[in-house]
Write an enzyme that holds these catalytic residues in place. Sequence first.
Site, PDB file in Angstrom:
ATOM      1  N   SER A 139       0.869  -1.183   0.000  1.00  0.00           N
ATOM      2  CA  SER A 139       0.000   0.000   0.000  1.00  0.00           C
ATOM      3  C   SER A 139       0.904   1.230   0.000  1.00  0.00           C
ATOM      4  CB  SER A 139      -0.850   0.009   1.276  1.00  0.00           C
ATOM      5  OG  SER A 139      -1.463   1.263   1.473  1.00  0.00           O
ATOM      6  N   TYR A 152      -1.904   0.269  10.718  1.00  0.00           N
ATOM      7  CA  TYR A 152      -2.108  -0.148   9.317  1.00  0.00           C
ATOM      8  C   TYR A 152      -0.845   0.162   8.511  1.00  0.00           C
ATOM      9  CZ  TYR A 152      -3.795  -0.623   4.583  1.00  0.00           C
ATOM     10  OH  TYR A 152      -3.908  -1.011   3.276  1.00  0.00           O
TER      11      TYR A 152
HETATM   12  C1  8X3 Z   1      -5.034   1.586   1.085  1.00  0.00           C
HETATM   13  C2  8X3 Z   1      -4.730   3.000   0.824  1.00  0.00           C
HETATM   14  O1  8X3 Z   1      -4.592   5.386   1.702  1.00  0.00           O
HETATM   15  O2  8X3 Z   1      -6.135   3.911   2.848  1.00  0.00           O
HETATM   16  O3  8X3 Z   1      -3.951   0.825   1.441  1.00  0.00           O
HETATM   17  O4  8X3 Z   1      -3.770   3.652   3.135  1.00  0.00           O
HETATM   18  S1  8X3 Z   1      -4.821   3.991   2.202  1.00  0.00           S
END
Ligand code: 8X3
Length: 252
Positions: A139, A152
């Site tokens: 990502s 995340y």
């Molecule tokens: C997904 C994109 O911008 O939500 O991985 O991290 S974001």
Amino acid sequence: MNRKIALVTGASSGIGRATALRLAEEGFNLVICGRRKEQLDQLQKELPSDCQSHQLLFDVRDQAEVFKAIESLPHNFKSVDLLINNAGNAHGLDPFQEAPLDDFNAMIDINIKGLLYVSKAVLPTMLDRNNGHIINIGSTAAKEVYPNGSVYCASKAGVDAITKGMQLDLNKTDIKVGAIHPGLVQTNFSEVRFKGDQQRADQVYKGFKALQAEDIADIIAFVVTRPFHVNIADLVVMPTAQANSVTVNKKL
Ligand code: 8X3
């Protein structure tokens, strides 16, 4: 034609589903992995008739389940040529001090540990043949940390580091390893992140044209059809309207 075998995790929806469909078109037979049988059944119905496919139902978080599932592959699907480590998601978008530990655990368990389990389960057959290709879906969050996204982003930075580590450690083999790092892709990603809050999820993609799952599948098709000596090692892709995780030219 001798069709190669691609194993795609998270094939029930989004990037994984679009990638499975596209790889079938590119001449791969498929091992489609996910947790939701109905979605995998539906995907199988949509595959072209010349594509042979096999379903594996497992949760990437469960180490024993992952190994059992991969070991259960029938003979004609065992020699996986291409592994798409796609299963992954975000849980919540909250300040570190407020975010529930359950969310942190889910992201580390799915995005990092799940990818490790599947890779370790699939790699032996690639090593035996000294041949294969692993593509990890990261990502843009791997490349920068944004507010409320600490874990995340950490999980995706982990995917980035693991990809680079695999490249180093598998360098003496003929196995290719690369990562694709998408920015904003319009899938059920935000719906999962916001735990079913569809209105909040829809806001994420309002006012600009987000990437579609098919755009990533298209890039994967390009990456996997390069000659043997070409490895797309690290690729970042964003919608034209996006400059980084928090800078999106929205025309609202
Ligand atoms: C997904 C994109 O911008 O939500 O991985 O991290 S974001």
